[in-house]
Design a protein around this motif. Structure first.
Motif, short mmCIF file in Angstrom:
data_model
loop_
_atom_site.label_atom_id
_atom_site.label_comp_id
_atom_site.label_asym_id
_atom_site.label_seq_id
_atom_site.Cartn_x
_atom_site.Cartn_y
_atom_site.Cartn_z
N SER A 42 -3.71 103.48 48.21
CA SER A 42 -4.51 103.26 48.97
C SER A 42 -3.68 103.35 50.62
CB SER A 42 -4.78 101.74 49.01
OG SER A 42 -5.42 101.22 50.34
N LYS A 43 -4.49 103.84 51.46
CA LYS A 43 -3.78 103.99 52.74
C LYS A 43 -4.56 103.30 53.92
CE LYS A 43 -2.58 108.27 54.22
NZ LYS A 43 -2.60 109.66 54.52
N TYR A 44 -5.82 102.99 53.75
CA TYR A 44 -6.56 102.37 54.92
C TYR A 44 -7.67 101.21 54.53
CZ TYR A 44 -5.76 106.97 56.75
OH TYR A 44 -5.10 108.26 57.15
N ASP A 45 -7.12 100.62 53.33
CA ASP A 45 -8.18 99.73 52.85
C ASP A 45 -8.26 98.06 52.88
OD1 ASP A 45 -9.94 101.81 51.09
OD2 ASP A 45 -7.75 102.09 50.56
N LEU A 46 -7.22 97.71 53.82
CA LEU A 46 -6.85 96.45 54.01
C LEU A 46 -8.11 95.50 54.52
CD1 LEU A 46 -2.97 96.50 54.87
CD2 LEU A 46 -4.07 96.04 52.60
N ILE A 47 -8.70 96.13 55.57
CA ILE A 47 -9.71 95.34 55.97
C ILE A 47 -11.17 95.60 55.49
CG2 ILE A 47 -11.19 95.15 58.07
CD1 ILE A 47 -8.45 95.38 59.67
N GLU A 48 -11.37 97.03 55.11
CA GLU A 48 -12.69 97.15 54.29
C GLU A 48 -12.55 98.41 53.22
OE1 GLU A 48 -15.45 99.08 57.40
OE2 GLU A 48 -13.58 99.64 58.42
N TYR A 49 -13.78 98.64 52.68
CA TYR A 49 -13.52 99.59 51.59
C TYR A 49 -13.47 100.87 52.29
CZ TYR A 49 -14.77 102.60 47.61
OH TYR A 49 -14.70 103.42 46.69
N VAL A 50 -12.44 101.69 52.20
CA VAL A 50 -12.56 103.29 52.49
C VAL A 50 -12.32 104.22 51.29
CG1 VAL A 50 -11.42 104.98 53.84
CG2 VAL A 50 -11.44 102.48 54.72
N HIS A 51 -11.36 103.74 50.37
CA HIS A 51 -11.48 104.57 49.14
C HIS A 51 -11.19 103.79 48.10
CE1 HIS A 51 -10.79 108.33 51.52
NE2 HIS A 51 -9.83 107.82 52.02
N ILE A 52 -10.65 102.40 48.11
CA ILE A 52 -10.70 101.47 47.22
C ILE A 52 -10.93 100.24 47.65
CG2 ILE A 52 -8.78 102.86 45.89
CD1 ILE A 52 -6.93 100.35 46.48
N GLU A 53 -11.17 99.25 46.70
CA GLU A 53 -11.40 97.66 47.09
C GLU A 53 -10.34 97.04 47.76
OE1 GLU A 53 -14.28 96.31 46.99
OE2 GLU A 53 -15.48 97.82 45.96
N PRO A 54 -10.56 96.56 48.73
CA PRO A 54 -9.26 95.85 49.49
C PRO A 54 -8.57 94.86 48.65
CG PRO A 54 -11.40 95.74 50.87
CD PRO A 54 -11.91 96.16 49.59
N GLU A 55 -8.92 94.09 47.80
CA GLU A 55 -8.08 93.25 47.02
C GLU A 55 -7.08 94.16 46.34
OE1 GLU A 55 -7.20 90.30 47.08
OE2 GLU A 55 -8.88 90.12 48.64
N LYS A 56 -7.79 95.33 45.68
CA LYS A 56 -6.54 96.31 45.11
C LYS A 56 -5.62 96.85 46.11
CE LYS A 56 -9.77 97.57 41.29
NZ LYS A 56 -10.49 98.96 40.77
N ALA A 57 -6.03 96.97 47.42
CA ALA A 57 -5.13 97.33 48.41
C ALA A 57 -3.95 96.54 48.67
CB ALA A 57 -5.87 97.75 49.74
N TRP A 58 -4.43 95.20 48.75
CA TRP A 58 -3.63 94.01 48.88
C TRP A 58 -2.42 93.86 47.64
CZ3 TRP A 58 -2.44 92.05 53.47
CH2 TRP A 58 -3.34 92.13 54.33
N TYR A 59 -2.82 94.08 46.77
CA TYR A 59 -2.14 93.98 45.42
C TYR A 59 -1.16 94.99 45.57
CZ TYR A 59 -0.33 94.08 40.65
OH TYR A 59 0.17 93.89 39.29
N GLN A 60 -1.54 96.10 45.98
CA GLN A 60 -0.53 97.30 46.07
C GLN A 60 0.49 97.07 47.13
OE1 GLN A 60 -2.30 101.15 46.85
NE2 GLN A 60 -0.72 101.24 48.68
N ILE A 61 0.25 96.51 48.37
CA ILE A 61 1.15 96.28 49.28
C ILE A 61 1.86 95.20 48.86
CG2 ILE A 61 1.45 95.09 51.52
CD1 ILE A 61 0.40 98.02 51.64
N GLU A 62 1.82 94.32 48.22
CA GLU A 62 2.61 92.98 47.59
C GLU A 62 3.52 93.73 46.75
OE1 GLU A 62 2.86 88.73 45.86
OE2 GLU A 62 0.70 89.37 46.44
N GLU A 63 3.06 94.68 45.67
CA GLU A 63 3.88 95.19 44.71
C GLU A 63 5.07 96.04 45.30
OE1 GLU A 63 3.78 95.42 40.86
OE2 GLU A 63 3.29 93.41 41.47
N GLU A 64 4.52 96.85 46.39
CA GLU A 64 5.51 97.64 47.23
C GLU A 64 6.66 96.76 47.97
OE1 GLU A 64 2.64 101.28 47.99
OE2 GLU A 64 3.03 100.09 49.80
#
Length: 274
Positions: A66-88
């Motif tokens: 994910s590159k753009y999904d923290l506020i709204e769905y662009v390519h993946i669901e936002p909750e998955k994007a937040w999980y990714q940021i936390e893991e990183e």
């Protein structure tokens, strides 16, 4: 603290066969992301250990995430994007990264009503992650689809006092701000100067006169009198009035006249930010 000059992995498109090109003697810092795979990331870390450079990661760490999904769905669901940021954040703080840079706020198109609430909700979560993992999360506002400047304008309407409450640094991308609102770029810088800690340096090269087709070109003093480019000198000097800023050369390899051209641009910027 003095400013740092650095190079972005965009200049080699994060190609592991070219990692050595990022470690220029005259530069202190590297920002990189979108590694093609885990082996490439491990190889980059090996280079870092011998080169003694500071580094930041431009999320996503791995390409196709994910590159753009923290506020709204662009390519993946936002909750998955937040999980990714936390893991990183959790992983990169243990490796000594100076920061993780995220695209925020990003809106695909104009919205009605609740954008400031959505920005604040995102800031709350980013601030919590920043505190939890003790690593700065740098926010880079981005153009939306088809060069839509709404995200940059929504941020500019946001309260500085509320932003300060969350303690998050900002990235100022010259290209995006020039495309979004070149006539008022100094107003944007003035408002956010105290929070701008990363600057992405590039000029805009339009392709065949088409305003919708452009690439990021390396900065160079010869562009100051060239009508095909924006004048960057006063903008860089204004940004240098901030404190402890990482100035990162973030052009792509598609329009690079020569390595000497890039080095001349680096030395030019060095004189401007002293």
């Amino acid at each position: 603290m003095p400013h740092k000059l650095g190079l972005s992995g965009s200049t080699i498109l994060s190609n592991p066969e070219q990692f050595h090109e990022l470690f220029l003697e005259e530069l202190d810092h590297i920002e990189i992301g979108e590694f093609p795979d885990e082996d490439a990331f491990k190889l980059f870390i090996q280079h870092l250990k011998s080169a003694q450079r500071s580094f930041g990661i431009h999320s996503p760490l791995m390409r196709k995430n994910s590159k753009y999904d923290l506020i709204e769905y662009v390519h993946i669901e936002p909750e998955k994007a937040w999980y990714q940021i936390e893991e990183e954040a959790m992983r990169l703080t243990s490796l000594g990264a100076e920061y993780v840079l995220v695209h925020f706020p990003y809106f695909k198109t104009d919205r009605n009503g609740v954008v400031h609430q959505e920005i604040e909700q995102g800031l709350q979560r980013l601030s919590q992650l920043q505190d939890k993992y003790d690593i700065p999360l740098v926010c880079e506002p981005k153009l939306g689809q088809n060069r839509n400047p709404c995200g940059i304008h929504y941020l500019d309407d946001f309260s500085v006092e509320r932003w300060e409450h969350y303690g998050l640094p900002l990235c100022f991308d010259l290209g995006d701000y020039l495309l979004a609102d070149a006539d008022h770029i100094f107003d944007h810088i003035h408002k956010w100067q105290d929070y701008i800690k990363v600057v992405h340096l590039h000029n805009v090269s339009y392709q065949n006169g088409d305003a919708n087709k452009y690439i990021w070109s390396p900065v160079h003093p010869s562009q100051e009198d060239d009508p095909d480019f924006y004048s960057l000198k006063p903008i860089i000097q204004k940004l240098a009035q901030g404190s402890d800023v990482r100035f990162l050369f973030e052009h792509t390899p598609h329009h690079v006249p020569s390595k000497q051209y890039v080095r001349e641009g680096i030395e030019w910027v060095r004189t401007l930010i002293k």
